[in-house]
Motif scaffolding. Structure first.
Motif, mmCIF file in Angstrom:
data_model
loop_
_atom_site.group_PDB
_atom_site.id
_atom_site.type_symbol
_atom_site.label_atom_id
_atom_site.label_comp_id
_atom_site.label_asym_id
_atom_site.label_seq_id
_atom_site.Cartn_x
_atom_site.Cartn_y
_atom_site.Cartn_z
ATOM 1 N N CYS A 1 10.690 45.925 4.409
ATOM 2 C CA CYS A 1 11.273 45.850 5.743
ATOM 3 C C CYS A 1 10.751 46.963 6.650
ATOM 4 C CB CYS A 1 12.799 45.908 5.659
ATOM 5 S SG CYS A 1 13.537 44.453 4.887
ATOM 6 N N LYS A 2 10.517 48.114 6.081
ATOM 7 C CA LYS A 2 9.960 49.227 6.871
ATOM 8 C C LYS A 2 8.598 48.868 7.434
ATOM 9 C CE LYS A 2 12.135 53.173 4.518
ATOM 10 N NZ LYS A 2 11.868 54.365 3.665
ATOM 11 N N ASN A 3 7.842 48.103 6.677
ATOM 12 C CA ASN A 3 6.477 47.740 7.067
ATOM 13 C C ASN A 3 6.413 46.313 7.611
ATOM 14 O OD1 ASN A 3 5.005 50.208 6.096
ATOM 15 N ND2 ASN A 3 5.940 49.564 4.174
ATOM 16 N N ASP A 4 7.454 45.940 8.355
ATOM 17 C CA ASP A 4 7.536 44.601 8.933
ATOM 18 C C ASP A 4 6.252 44.266 9.705
ATOM 19 O OD1 ASP A 4 8.447 42.186 9.782
ATOM 20 O OD2 ASP A 4 9.877 42.979 11.244
ATOM 21 N N SER A 5 5.861 42.993 9.621
ATOM 22 C CA SER A 5 4.580 42.575 10.192
ATOM 23 C C SER A 5 4.749 41.329 11.044
ATOM 24 C CB SER A 5 3.580 42.295 9.059
ATOM 25 O OG SER A 5 2.439 41.630 9.548
ATOM 26 N N ASP A 6 3.857 41.157 12.022
ATOM 27 C CA ASP A 6 3.832 39.934 12.832
ATOM 28 C C ASP A 6 3.141 38.791 12.121
ATOM 29 O OD1 ASP A 6 5.169 41.086 14.944
ATOM 30 O OD2 ASP A 6 3.342 41.794 15.920
ATOM 31 N N GLU A 7 2.673 39.020 10.905
ATOM 32 C CA GLU A 7 1.947 37.985 10.164
ATOM 33 C C GLU A 7 2.887 36.940 9.565
ATOM 34 O OE1 GLU A 7 -1.398 37.744 9.950
ATOM 35 O OE2 GLU A 7 -1.415 39.418 11.360
ATOM 36 N N TYR A 8 4.190 37.224 9.543
ATOM 37 C CA TYR A 8 5.148 36.291 8.958
ATOM 38 C C TYR A 8 6.442 36.290 9.768
ATOM 39 C CZ TYR A 8 6.832 40.679 6.979
ATOM 40 O OH TYR A 8 7.268 41.957 6.836
#
Length: 314
Positions: free
Chosen positions: A86-93
């Motif tokens: 969750c800390k490294n949330d991404s726009d890829e998903y």
């Protein structure tokens, strides 16, 4: 992007999920779905899916219904991995957790998670909002109904939009003017005691009694999908009560956690003593599969429910 959508009214929760998918121009057909209620659920599978590439869309799309691990169930290493994810949330998903989940915001794991995800808490509608939804659906479908019948309908129905939609769909098929008498014949009051009787009969493997209660519901024009929904709602609530009671919480604390009256908790605990957590999860899983099979056209609703009753006898 990660979302958590919570609320008691399944209709409103599902609608919020649909709104988010529309915002991202995503079709429900392109979404991977997981049942967080299943004994086979594993959070690592969800994280792996999010980290893999999508073949058909710009984003990887993952839905998790009823993520019960927000109560408990993950190992310490799984919790750490999920927090890091969750800390490294991404726009890829796009990852959406949703369902009737009461989040304990004092729990450290949840406090850590909620810093990094978007939360939508869907409030249950009040009577006025419910009445407006009902009248809007009646008007939209040009149902010929008098005002007294509308008031009768309001008195009959619980504050649940999914049940309301199922029941009003019956009225759409009725081609004559709808009066209070028609409402009393077509629309059934949802008797919680009868539902508990059915749950008890199923758990005690009493086939004749289970089928009799089911036939009584049919005589009252309560369709199989409505029974499945009511059963699932009651059993999910019993699961939550049982789970929190196992955590040594008193009735008042459970009532506050589940946003209900203490008297309802007392009554539910009297009913739930004979069940284990696994019993309740098993029934919920069976109902979810049956609901999906009926809505997918794989099985007739009445036949499917009777097969469910037979399966519960094993």
């Amino acid at each position: 992007m990660i979302y958590l959508i919570t609320g008691e009214d399944k209709f409103l929760v599902d609608r919020k999920v649909d709104e988010i998918l529309k915002d991202y121009k995503i079709s429900q057909l392109d979404v991977l779905k997981y049942d967080g209620n299943s004994n086979k659920f594993n959070i690592s599978y969800v994280l792996d899916e999010c980290n893999s590439y999508s073949l058909f869309n710009d984003k990887k799309l993952v839905l998790v219904f009823n993520p019960l691990f927000f109560y408990e169930g993950l190992s310490q290493s799984e919790e750490n991995d999920f927090i890091e994810f969750c800390k490294n949330d991404s726009d890829e998903y796009l990852l959406i957790f949703y369902g009737d989940i009461k989040i304990d915001k004092k729990r450290k794991f949840n406090k850590d998670i909620l810093k990094f995800i978007k939360v939508h808490e869907i409030k249950k509608i009040d009577q006025n909002e419910f009445n407006n939804y009902l009248r809007s659906k009646i008007k939209k479908n040009n149902i010929d109904i008098d005002e007294n019948a509308i008031q009768e309908l309001i008195d009959f129905l619980p504050l649940d939009l999914e049940i309301m939609n199922n029941e009003v769909n019956k009225l759409i098929l009725y081609k004559e003017k709808i009066t209070p008498l028609v409402i009393s014949k077509l629309i059934s009051r949802k008797n919680e005691d009868d539902i508990f009787e059915l749950i008890n009969a199923l758990s005690e493997k009493k086939l004749k009694k289970s089928l009799k209660i089911w036939n009584d519901f049919k005589i009252q024009n309560i369709d199989a999908l409505s029974i499945i929904l009511i059963l699932a709602t009651q059993i999910r609530f019993l699961y939550q009560v049982k789970y929190l009671k196992n955590k040594a919480m008193d009735n008042k604390s459970i009532a506050e956690a589940l946003n209900t009256k203490e008297g309802r908790i007392h009554y539910s605990l009297m009913k739930v003593n004979k069940y284990t957590i696994n019993d309740l999860l098993y029934i919920l899983n069976m109902l979810a599969k049956l609901d999906q099979s009926i809505k997918s056209g794989l099985i007739d609703a009445d036949n499917g429910f009777e097969l469910f009753v037979l399966e519960m006898m094993r």
